[in-house]
Design an enzyme around this catalytic site. Structure first.
Site, short mmCIF file in Angstrom:
data_model
loop_
_atom_site.label_atom_id
_atom_site.label_comp_id
_atom_site.label_asym_id
_atom_site.label_seq_id
_atom_site.Cartn_x
_atom_site.Cartn_y
_atom_site.Cartn_z
CG LEU B 96 -1.85 -1.20 1.34
CD1 LEU B 96 -2.87 -0.95 2.45
CD2 LEU B 96 -2.58 -1.49 0.03
N GLY B 141 0.99 -5.11 1.76
CA GLY B 141 0.02 -5.18 0.68
C GLY B 141 0.52 -5.96 -0.53
CG ASN B 165 6.04 -5.71 6.75
OD1 ASN B 165 5.08 -5.69 5.98
ND2 ASN B 165 7.08 -4.93 6.63
CD GLU B 166 0.20 -5.36 6.82
OE1 GLU B 166 0.81 -6.37 7.23
OE2 GLU B 166 -0.25 -5.27 5.67
#
Lengths: 290, 290, 290
Positions: B96, B141, B165-166
């Site tokens: 993203l 993303g 890995n957010e």
């Protein structure tokens, strides 16, 4: 900075059983609200009438607070019963206290089961990082406790068997034990393990996914600590929300039918046939001891 | 007969980032309605402000059509931005665009998140065969995009890390990222991977099931093509209906609460603390570049 | 004490196909109500028009009884057609009878599909221990039967392929086939296997979890018997309740929409394109035979 404290080692005084559970809590200095990191590590010897455990504490009145903030108080309550650790090696947790399920009345069974539910709800949805350092046998309810943790380190000792072996005693793991196990090792492995009441030795436990790591016995604590350091490096709010997202649907299943689950337990455990087989099992344990 | 065409390599012109995505589409001659086979393969270098990606295109108005027939138009839109492939190696997709989540207003966040949902809905339920040829880093993303594919081939290069890995950025993968990951690697592995924000190197990615195959870097494309040939040998209507049966329940979960998910994202990303940590992260990326 | 009996070997007399199925039932002496242990083991050769199977028996009127007590009558009905075992080696079960799905009228398809549902419901939720001793090919509906068992032992012979290969015939495994497979090998592996119609050779079947054990061909029966002994050692009521807890949610999904599933099958199988491809497949089988 982080330091380690033994905040909890406790003796099962009631029913004169020599079981001790040790918990290591890791405090972040300056953290006021919660104790965010928590290692479960119990050392207790299994004895006749010795299916007492960790869970007994739950039978005391719980302070009126949401499960999400219950963990610090859980740790707090543990500190009520401190003792030197490691004096009863050999068992991580022997699980539920069979003497609570035997020869009592329905109201007693209901109260006990509600407390068992409460422990699971608090541990499984705890905001703390929970690492299980398993250096002893880990059957039934003891296995359930370890399954609520975020990571399991098991000692490479053939005596360190782990599993939900309820069927071997003629009793049934309830659906939320099942859900916790299915979440951990998948549906097929859980189906086989639950029906056969399998107690996995270390290598098999690792292979099936019941534990995350098997290490030599004297490295269990240090491994658990270094694993914890890894989990502590993650931004805490993101980790907590993510953990909640993963586990909340499972917890909600119990919350939706908590009373029904209690009734179900009470009517099952009250059956003559179940009482008889539990009594026989307890007799056998006593004779072993005697 | 089947032939291969580069129908899409594109430059991310907006925000002057040198990211390029390459897509190979396989057309069955005479097939008028859809382009039934599709390989995702992006080559783009990650740069400061460089969390631009593949997803940006979604922010354009989408033609009014059902998700199930959206894939050909997705491919079509890709062809709007063709360029020679392979000029920006190193990243499959950086995921993203963080600049879309930072310093904007709630309406902007809502519009952006709806577009992200839309991309996932179209890819995850696409009637096309989607094969991911991953020869670069594949975080967040970008990992999600690869997880919507039917098969993932990863280059055996330690730089080819893949994962959601957010949490490392202090943000949360939404529940439909979670569902996509759980469907791929199971509940337990997803729980650990999401909480720790794990980026798996090739061997671990293969072992945990994040990808289906790891091959030398120069064989990624050819392997993806031969895998595609295998999927193309299946009667198409049966394959499509079966894929739909496998994935529709997961898609329906988002469709049932799409607006709530948008509101949830907007209120989370608008928090001061989240904005601060995203800005710090973007600063760091810029300094790296500078 | 336990002894073993061949209570069922049967010849598929209708449609003059030489298929034979062998079932071993293990009786606990003194057990009056049910035959609690059951090994599925069929030996039959696949022939043109030969997708006849085990399932044909289901087309006879079923006695009005709950699925939970249907297993003994299932075994009973099997004994109606006894014959020496092992005279048609090479196929565990060829699955559904394609001739039942081809060139008939909608009422016929509906009746047939209801019987297939019935067989699955009874086997999957059977109180019996069911062990599959698979010493032949095990495609499609044959694979489904084996997946309803509690444990699968497969002969280490490259001809012993096992899988739900419906897409290869241009047809679709219904959602309860999918659920049974997902429960066994997980979502991702099921997604791939179902779309590609994979037939796994022994080593791959073991790795993906389609079977629990692979043994030399001449040890399939003895292994199945010793596995059964392990399952028989578990207190029966606890095992049955646990099995029910694991499988009931999956069964309930079909029970809730049984008629819709029948209508869905009838309208799909009645399509001209599907009828054509089934006819071509049957032609090919006949030519092979001829």
């Amino acid at each position: 900075m982080v330091h380690t404290q033994h905040v909890c080692t406790r003796k099962m005084e009631s029913r004169s059983t020599p079981c001790t559970a040790t918990c290591f809590c890791h405090l972040i200095e300056g953290c006021r609200v919660t104790i965010p990191y928590f290692i479960l590590s119990t050392h207790c010897s299994q004895t006749a009438g010795g299916h007492q455990s960790w869970l007994e504490h739950q039978r005391r009145p719980l302070p009126p607070q949401a499960p999400s903030c219950g963990s610090s108080s859980l740790a707090q309550r543990c500190t009520d019963h401190t003792r030197a650790p490691g004096d009863c090696p050999g068992v991580f947790s022997a699980g539920l206290d069979l003497t609570e399920m035997c020869g009592r009345n329905p109201a007693h069974y209901a109260e006990y089961w509600k407390a068992v539910q409460e422990l699971w709800l608090r541990l499984y949805l705890s905001n703390l990082v929970l690492i299980a350092a398993i250096s002893g046998a880990c059957p039934a309810g003891g296995c359930l406790i370890s399954l609520t943790c975020d990571y399991r380190v098991l000692a490479d000792n053939p005596k360190c068997l782990i599993g939900l072996n309820e069927t071997l005693l003629g009793i049934i793991a309830p659906f939320w034990f099942r859900d916790t196990l299915v979440n951990t090792i998948g549906h097929r492995a859980a189906e086989r393990a639950l029906q056969l009441g399998l107690l996995f030795p270390p290598a098999e436990a690792l292979q099936v996914g019941m534990v995350d790591q098997v290490v030599p016995e004297d490295q269990v604590q240090s491994t658990a600590l270094s694993v914890m350091a890894q989990w502590m490096a993650i931004p805490d709010h993101a980790r907590q929300l993510t953990k909640n997202m993963m586990r909340k649907p499972t917890v909600d299943r119990l919350l939706k039918q908590r009373d029904a689950d209690i009734q179900n337990f009470v009517s099952f455990i009250s059956r003559d046939s179940i009482q008889k087989s539990l009594q026989m099992y307890l007799e056998k344990l006593k004779q072993k001891k005697g």
